[in-house]
Design a protein around this motif. Structure first.
Motif, PDB file in Angstrom:
ATOM      1  N   SER A  98       0.837  -1.195   0.000  1.00  0.00           N
ATOM      2  CA  SER A  98       0.000   0.000   0.000  1.00  0.00           C
ATOM      3  C   SER A  98       0.878   1.254   0.000  1.00  0.00           C
ATOM      4  O   SER A  98       1.906   1.315   0.672  1.00  0.00           O
ATOM      5  CB  SER A  98      -0.929  -0.002   1.217  1.00  0.00           C
ATOM      6  N   ALA A  99       0.441   2.273  -0.765  1.00  0.00           N
ATOM      7  CA  ALA A  99       1.249   3.479  -0.950  1.00  0.00           C
ATOM      8  C   ALA A  99       1.167   4.437   0.221  1.00  0.00           C
ATOM      9  O   ALA A  99       1.944   5.392   0.299  1.00  0.00           O
ATOM     10  CB  ALA A  99       0.810   4.205  -2.224  1.00  0.00           C
ATOM     11  N   GLY A 100       0.247   4.200   1.160  1.00  0.00           N
ATOM     12  CA  GLY A 100       0.103   5.072   2.307  1.00  0.00           C
ATOM     13  C   GLY A 100      -1.157   5.909   2.232  1.00  0.00           C
ATOM     14  O   GLY A 100      -1.755   6.082   1.165  1.00  0.00           O
ATOM     15  N   ASP A 101      -1.556   6.453   3.382  1.00  0.00           N
ATOM     16  CA  ASP A 101      -2.822   7.171   3.500  1.00  0.00           C
ATOM     17  C   ASP A 101      -2.647   8.616   3.950  1.00  0.00           C
ATOM     18  O   ASP A 101      -3.601   9.247   4.389  1.00  0.00           O
ATOM     19  CB  ASP A 101      -3.728   6.465   4.527  1.00  0.00           C
ATOM     20  N   SER A 102      -1.446   9.153   3.859  1.00  0.00           N
ATOM     21  CA  SER A 102      -1.169  10.479   4.421  1.00  0.00           C
ATOM     22  C   SER A 102      -0.988  11.556   3.378  1.00  0.00           C
ATOM     23  O   SER A 102      -0.451  12.620   3.666  1.00  0.00           O
ATOM     24  CB  SER A 102       0.084  10.415   5.303  1.00  0.00           C
ATOM     25  N   GLY A 103      -1.410  11.305   2.151  1.00  0.00           N
ATOM     26  CA  GLY A 103      -1.251  12.290   1.100  1.00  0.00           C
ATOM     27  C   GLY A 103       0.139  12.270   0.504  1.00  0.00           C
ATOM     28  O   GLY A 103       0.901  11.310   0.663  1.00  0.00           O
ATOM     29  N   TYR A 104       0.483  13.342  -0.206  1.00  0.00           N
ATOM     30  CA  TYR A 104       1.725  13.375  -0.959  1.00  0.00           C
ATOM     31  C   TYR A 104       2.933  13.130  -0.066  1.00  0.00           C
ATOM     32  O   TYR A 104       3.092  13.746   0.975  1.00  0.00           O
ATOM     33  CB  TYR A 104       1.878  14.710  -1.681  1.00  0.00           C
ATOM     34  N   VAL A 125       0.979   0.437  -4.592  1.00  0.00           N
ATOM     35  CA  VAL A 125      -0.428   0.547  -4.983  1.00  0.00           C
ATOM     36  C   VAL A 125      -1.067   1.786  -4.360  1.00  0.00           C
ATOM     37  O   VAL A 125      -1.208   1.883  -3.142  1.00  0.00           O
ATOM     38  CB  VAL A 125      -1.217  -0.709  -4.570  1.00  0.00           C
ATOM     39  N   GLY A 126      -1.446   2.730  -5.219  1.00  0.00           N
ATOM     40  CA  GLY A 126      -2.141   3.927  -4.783  1.00  0.00           C
ATOM     41  C   GLY A 126      -3.631   3.686  -4.643  1.00  0.00           C
ATOM     42  O   GLY A 126      -4.128   2.577  -4.850  1.00  0.00           O
ATOM     43  N   GLY A 127      -4.362   4.750  -4.292  1.00  0.00           N
ATOM     44  CA  GLY A 127      -5.779   4.591  -3.993  1.00  0.00           C
ATOM     45  C   GLY A 127      -6.676   5.542  -4.753  1.00  0.00           C
ATOM     46  O   GLY A 127      -6.298   6.678  -5.066  1.00  0.00           O
ATOM     47  N   THR A 128      -7.888   5.077  -5.040  1.00  0.00           N
ATOM     48  CA  THR A 128      -8.877   5.865  -5.769  1.00  0.00           C
ATOM     49  C   THR A 128     -10.200   5.912  -5.022  1.00  0.00           C
ATOM     50  O   THR A 128     -10.447   5.135  -4.100  1.00  0.00           O
ATOM     51  CB  THR A 128      -9.152   5.261  -7.167  1.00  0.00           C
ATOM     52  N   ALA A 129     -11.062   6.838  -5.452  1.00  0.00           N
ATOM     53  CA  ALA A 129     -12.479   6.814  -5.114  1.00  0.00           C
ATOM     54  C   ALA A 129     -13.195   6.175  -6.293  1.00  0.00           C
ATOM     55  O   ALA A 129     -12.975   6.565  -7.441  1.00  0.00           O
ATOM     56  CB  ALA A 129     -12.997   8.229  -4.870  1.00  0.00           C
ATOM     57  N   LEU A 130     -14.034   5.188  -6.030  1.00  0.00           N
ATOM     58  CA  LEU A 130     -14.674   4.384  -7.078  1.00  0.00           C
ATOM     59  C   LEU A 130     -16.181   4.561  -7.007  1.00  0.00           C
ATOM     60  O   LEU A 130     -16.785   4.383  -5.945  1.00  0.00           O
ATOM     61  CB  LEU A 130     -14.309   2.904  -6.877  1.00  0.00           C
ATOM     62  N   ALA A 131     -16.816   4.890  -8.135  1.00  0.00           N
ATOM     63  CA  ALA A 131     -18.269   5.071  -8.162  1.00  0.00           C
ATOM     64  C   ALA A 131     -18.841   4.575  -9.479  1.00  0.00           C
ATOM     65  O   ALA A 131     -18.149   4.546 -10.505  1.00  0.00           O
ATOM     66  CB  ALA A 131     -18.628   6.541  -7.959  1.00  0.00           C
ATOM     67  N   PHE A 191     -14.514  -0.615   4.982  1.00  0.00           N
ATOM     68  CA  PHE A 191     -13.137  -0.156   5.172  1.00  0.00           C
ATOM     69  C   PHE A 191     -12.621   0.544   3.918  1.00  0.00           C
ATOM     70  O   PHE A 191     -13.057   0.267   2.800  1.00  0.00           O
ATOM     71  CB  PHE A 191     -12.212  -1.334   5.479  1.00  0.00           C
ATOM     72  N   GLY A 192     -11.686   1.436   4.143  1.00  0.00           N
ATOM     73  CA  GLY A 192     -10.954   2.070   3.069  1.00  0.00           C
ATOM     74  C   GLY A 192      -9.499   2.189   3.447  1.00  0.00           C
ATOM     75  O   GLY A 192      -9.027   1.563   4.392  1.00  0.00           O
ATOM     76  N   GLY A 193      -8.783   3.048   2.722  1.00  0.00           N
ATOM     77  CA  GLY A 193      -7.343   3.157   2.883  1.00  0.00           C
ATOM     78  C   GLY A 193      -6.636   2.297   1.851  1.00  0.00           C
ATOM     79  O   GLY A 193      -7.231   1.376   1.272  1.00  0.00           O
ATOM     80  N   THR A 194      -5.371   2.602   1.603  1.00  0.00           N
ATOM     81  CA  THR A 194      -4.643   1.800   0.616  1.00  0.00           C
ATOM     82  C   THR A 194      -4.350   0.393   1.124  1.00  0.00           C
ATOM     83  O   THR A 194      -3.839  -0.440   0.375  1.00  0.00           O
ATOM     84  CB  THR A 194      -3.340   2.500   0.182  1.00  0.00           C
TER      85      THR A 194
END
Length: 439
Positions: free
Chosen positions: A261-267, A281-287, A360-363
């Motif tokens: 996981s790439a982390g959850d703290s922003g840049y 692996v980065g994270g997205t919002a999925l809809a 749950f969420g987060g990378t």
């Protein structure tokens, strides 16, 4: 545990090898998810759209001891998730918020459809083993996994039938680490996501004695020794000058797809996502959407300190397959998958919290999803580095290019802002089938 709302920073979650940590509760107003609503459903759909999704960092996001790494996950605590709002828009019935009696996040069929994996998940994965590496013991891991798989109609994955195995970092099935309720939530998330993407895969849970890099790295090595060709890691911490030695000691495993996981703290980059040998692996919002794909994704960002990680490593050499020019060393990320808690995934857990269904969420969700995609794609060749595979499919229909959103501000904008082609927050994009994850 300190809490905050979006836009109100409460620290640097992610830079925590020395033990600095924050825990956060976030709120996000979601609108526009779902399809057109019939007249008789308008009132319910409006109520669903107005409901706020709230979440909190899981306890393992705050290291228990100095020198430990942190998990990258959030658990939804209230309001309606995107999944629930979509359901309300279709049915006209607004579900109860924060109801642990029923799933409130995306399940296997949603995730498989979103990433073009439905046919592959139905036929691929037999004989493949996905390893999940986490810290401490989850005493309810197998039982909770059984509940998740039964609810969604997936075949049983148990110790008795040979599908599931839990070991310590030494390989013992009986001498396990001490139990930890926070890491148990992380373990449930990881096991469920591996199951959702690759239902026919075997699952090996390797529990490290503690959340230090030495113990987690030893657990990675144990997973490989026991035959896993796909190893998911949903944790991280600040980089250090020791990282290159950790690379050679724990992550240099040709022929094994290691996701982090790439982390959850922003840049900003964290380790081991910054290892040159892993798939970050980065994270997205999925809809859901009215597009041909039926889904849309943007960079996950709630606030400057609550978003997917990305950036330039300070220590790790740039792998040969990475050619972007904004970082002289390793760039994070390579690919991405859903991570926004407001568009999160369903998980069943009975040890870390009151027994029930949670979103749950987060990378931490993104990493096992991509490990599952690698497993569906088939065993990598023994001399390959699977982190390079998506680069061979760059710019093709094998990946969904994420072109909107950011995770902060930076001098080379593509490192923190989505664009056509490669960018830091989402790499080359999200899976559209398995072809970008084969050798």
């Amino acid at each position: 545990m300190r809490t905050h709302s979006p836009g109100r920073p409460s620290g640097q979650r992610g830079w925590r090898r020395a033990g600095t940590a924050i825990a956060a509760t976030a709120t996000l107003l979601l609108a526009g998810f779902g399809t057109a609503v019939q007249a008789d459903a308008a009132q319910s759909a409006a109520a669903a759209t107005a409901a706020r999704t709230t979440w909190t960092a899981t306890p393992c996001a705050t290291p228990a001891h100095r020198g430990e790494l942190a998990c990258d996950s959030y658990r939804v605590t209230g309001g309606l998730t995107a999944f629930q709002k979509q359901q309300a828009a279709r049915t006209g019935v607004t579900p109860k918020a924060a109801d642990a009696s029923t799933p409130s996040g995306y399940g296997p069929s949603n995730l498989q459809a979103a990433y073009g994996l439905t046919s592959a998940a139905a036929s691929n994965g037999t004989g493949e083993t996905i390893a999940i590496v986490d810290a401490y013991d989850d005493p309810k891991a197998e039982a909770d996994l059984a509940t998740y798989r039964s609810y969604y109609g997936l075949s049983a994955c148990t110790t008795a039938n040979g599908c599931f195995k839990k070991v310590s970092q030494s390989g013992s099935t009986t001498s396990l680490p001490s139990a930890d309720s926070g890491w148990a939530e992380e373990i449930s998330l990881d096991l469920d996501m591996a199951s959702a993407i690759c239902p026919k895969c075997n699952i090996l849970l390797v529990e490290a004695t503690s959340a230090t890099m030495a113990n987690l790295g030893t657990a990675v090595n144990r997973a490989v020794t026991l035959g896993a060709k796909y190893v998911s890691n949903s944790y991280g911490g600040s980089e250090s000058s020791s990282d290159t030695s950790y690379d050679s000691s724990y992550f240099n495993h040709p022929g094994v797809a290691i996701t982090v996981s790439a982390g959850d703290s922003g840049y900003g980059a964290e380790y081991p996502a910054a290892s040159r040998y892993v798939t970050s692996v980065g994270g997205t919002a999925l809809a859901t959407s009215s597009t041909t794909r039926g889904w849309t994704e943007t960079v996950w960002k709630t606030s400057s300190t609550e978003a997917t990680g990305s950036g330039c490593s300070a220590y790790d050499t740039k792998p040969t397959w990475q050619t972007d020019t904004g970082c002289t060393k390793r760039t994070v990320s390579d690919v991405a998958a859903v991570a926004d808690p407001a568009t999160g995934v369903s998980v069943y857990d009975s040890y870390g919290v009151t027994a029930g269904w949670y979103t749950f969420g987060g990378t931490s969700a993104s990493s096992p999803i991509i490990a599952g995609v690698y497993a569906l794609a088939g065993t990598p060749s023994s001399s390959s580095y699977p982190a390079s595979f998506p680069y061979a499919s760059a710019g093709t229909s094998a990946l969904n290019d994420v072109t909107s959103g950011n995770n902060g501000s930076c001098s080379s904008s593509y490192l923190c802002t989505a664009k056509s082609g490669y960018d830091g927050p989402t790499g080359w994009g999200t899976p559209e089938g398995v072809s970008a994850f084969t050798g």
